[in-house]
Write a protein that holds these residues in place. Structure first.
Motif, short mmCIF file in Angstrom:
data_model
loop_
_atom_site.label_atom_id
_atom_site.label_comp_id
_atom_site.label_asym_id
_atom_site.label_seq_id
_atom_site.Cartn_x
_atom_site.Cartn_y
_atom_site.Cartn_z
N ARG A 280 26.88 19.67 26.70
CA ARG A 280 25.80 18.69 26.49
C ARG A 280 25.66 18.28 25.03
N LYS A 281 26.21 19.06 24.10
CA LYS A 281 26.00 18.78 22.68
C LYS A 281 27.26 18.31 21.96
N THR A 282 28.42 18.63 22.47
CA THR A 282 29.66 18.26 21.80
C THR A 282 29.87 16.75 21.85
N LYS A 283 30.00 16.11 20.68
CA LYS A 283 30.21 14.67 20.63
C LYS A 283 31.61 14.32 21.11
N LEU A 284 31.67 13.33 21.95
CA LEU A 284 32.94 12.90 22.52
C LEU A 284 33.94 12.51 21.44
N CYS A 285 33.47 11.76 20.45
CA CYS A 285 34.39 11.28 19.41
C CYS A 285 34.95 12.43 18.58
N ASP A 286 34.23 13.57 18.52
CA ASP A 286 34.70 14.70 17.72
C ASP A 286 35.83 15.46 18.39
N VAL A 287 35.88 15.45 19.72
CA VAL A 287 36.90 16.24 20.42
C VAL A 287 37.99 15.39 21.06
N ALA A 288 37.80 14.09 21.09
CA ALA A 288 38.80 13.21 21.70
C ALA A 288 39.91 12.84 20.73
N GLY A 289 39.79 13.27 19.48
CA GLY A 289 40.86 13.01 18.51
C GLY A 289 41.07 11.54 18.21
N GLY A 290 39.97 10.75 18.30
CA GLY A 290 40.07 9.33 18.03
C GLY A 290 40.57 8.52 19.20
N GLN A 291 40.91 9.17 20.28
CA GLN A 291 41.41 8.47 21.46
C GLN A 291 40.24 7.87 22.26
N THR A 292 40.47 6.68 22.78
CA THR A 292 39.47 6.05 23.65
C THR A 292 39.99 5.88 25.08
N ASP A 293 41.24 6.27 25.31
CA ASP A 293 41.81 6.27 26.66
C ASP A 293 41.60 7.66 27.25
N LEU A 294 40.83 7.74 28.33
CA LEU A 294 40.47 9.03 28.91
C LEU A 294 40.84 9.06 30.39
N LEU A 295 41.47 10.14 30.79
CA LEU A 295 41.82 10.35 32.19
C LEU A 295 40.70 11.13 32.86
N VAL A 296 40.19 10.62 33.97
CA VAL A 296 39.13 11.28 34.73
C VAL A 296 39.78 12.12 35.82
N VAL A 297 39.51 13.43 35.80
CA VAL A 297 40.11 14.33 36.78
C VAL A 297 39.01 15.13 37.47
N ILE A 298 39.35 15.66 38.63
CA ILE A 298 38.43 16.53 39.36
C ILE A 298 38.48 17.92 38.73
N SER A 299 37.32 18.52 38.54
CA SER A 299 37.26 19.83 37.89
C SER A 299 37.83 20.91 38.80
N ARG A 300 38.05 22.07 38.22
CA ARG A 300 38.56 23.21 38.98
C ARG A 300 37.42 24.07 39.52
N ALA A 301 36.24 23.50 39.60
CA ALA A 301 35.10 24.24 40.14
C ALA A 301 35.32 24.51 41.62
N TYR A 302 34.88 25.68 42.05
CA TYR A 302 34.99 26.08 43.45
C TYR A 302 33.68 25.74 44.14
N ASP A 303 33.77 25.07 45.28
CA ASP A 303 32.57 24.74 46.05
C ASP A 303 32.11 25.98 46.79
N LEU A 304 30.92 26.48 46.44
CA LEU A 304 30.43 27.72 47.03
C LEU A 304 30.23 27.62 48.54
N GLY A 305 29.97 26.43 49.03
CA GLY A 305 29.81 26.26 50.46
C GLY A 305 28.43 26.69 50.95
N GLU A 306 28.32 26.80 52.26
CA GLU A 306 27.03 27.11 52.87
C GLU A 306 26.66 28.58 52.68
N ALA A 307 25.38 28.81 52.38
CA ALA A 307 24.88 30.17 52.22
C ALA A 307 24.42 30.72 53.56
N THR A 308 24.73 31.98 53.81
CA THR A 308 24.22 32.67 54.99
C THR A 308 23.65 34.02 54.54
N GLY A 309 22.65 34.49 55.28
CA GLY A 309 22.01 35.75 54.92
C GLY A 309 20.51 35.57 54.80
#
Length: 301
Positions: free
Chosen positions: A78-107
């Protein structure tokens, strides 16, 4: 064939930013879709992911950005500025994260679970083994918050109740990181993984189907197959994060291919590498006391 979507103007979403210096970014996806995005020069990586989310109609936590010429996704902060970590690049590839979907809770606590976002140490630090650094910025995680409501039973502190996530979907596999944020804990808790035999109404330290972090009410531990495999001992300072008090960051790194589990307090390893018996496992949380709560998120690493 590539398709060009309508340009996303973040100023339209935030009128206050209209007078700020703007930067035009070009977003593309692996399927060839593309669009132009106008962002403030002060925009963070999270802001850019939010713009990509508005464009693609996906939850913001599911998206990551990769700058042209780079390999790893930009830190989802939330705090890291895009321009500081993108290395001056303005072309960005949007990818799906490697987050795991926890799914439905039971219990017993299934109805208390809510989707949430919370901040935690970057996953890369657990994978690399780096435990310290200057001004480490927390990463945004998306997962589930589990809360203990007024569950009927004997006196508070002696009524374990919990949830297991995603038993209707394939079990955990490969190398995965579970990040935990303890919001409130007045007595015991167990957070980790459970097999199909795990009982979310049983004390995790006595559950042969549970593996993970365990607080016994007075001491911190690691449990596996109804045994305390690491005893962190009594913590004299009951107000410190070493006692797993409010807003304590914990983590578990699983390698299901090699059959190992490593727990962490913050970024520090907590106990030794624990062997995992080959079985099917899913994320599980067990709480004991009304109003106690914890959030978890799981990612492939």
């Amino acid at each position: 064939m590539t398709s060009v979507g309508d340009a996303v103007d973040a100023a339209a979403l935030d009128p206050k930013s209209a007078s700020e210096e703007r930067v035009s970014y070009h977003f593309t996806t692996v399927d060839g879709s593309e669009t132009d995005v106008s962002l403030s020069a002060e925009a963070t990586v999270y802001d850019a992911c939010a713009a990509a989310s508005a464009w693609r109609g996906l939850q913001v936590a599911r998206l990551r950005l990769v700058a042209h010429g780079q390999v790893e996704p930009l830190p989802f902060c939330r705090k890291t500025k895009l321009c500081d970590v993108a290395g001056g690049q303005t072309d960005l590839l949007v990818v799906i994260s490697r987050a795991y979907d926890l799914g439905e809770a039971t219990g017993p606590l299934a109805s208390s679970c809510t989707r949430c976002q919370f901040e935690h140490y970057p996953s890369s630090l657990y994978v690399s083994g780096q435990t310290r650094g200057d001004e480490i910025e927390m990463e945004v995680c998306e997962g589930q918050r589990v809360s203990f409501f007024d569950y009927p039973g004997p006196e508070p502190g002696q009524t374990p109740a919990g949830v297991i996530f995603g038993v209707s979907q394939p079990p955990l596999s490969g190398r995965m990181l579970m990040r935990v944020l303890v919001h409130q804990r007045r007595w015991a808790l167990g957070i980790g993984i459970g097999s199909a035999q795990a009982d979310q109404s049983q004390d995790p330290e006595n559950d042969p189907g549970f593996l993970g972090l365990y607080h016994g009410g007075s001491s911190t531990n690691v449990c596996a197959y109804a045994e305390r495999v690491h005893d962190g001992g009594w913590v004299r300072d009951r107000g410190s994060k070493k006692f797993w008090t409010e807003e304590t960051e914990l983590a578990i790194l699983f390698n299901f291919d090699e059959g190992t589990m490593q727990c962490f307090e913050g970024l520090e390893p907590f106990g030794k590498l624990v062997p995992i018996v080959s079985d099917s496992y899913w994320p599980t949380v067990v709480l004991f006391t009304p109003d106690d709560a914890a959030s978890i998120a799981v990612d492939f690493v």
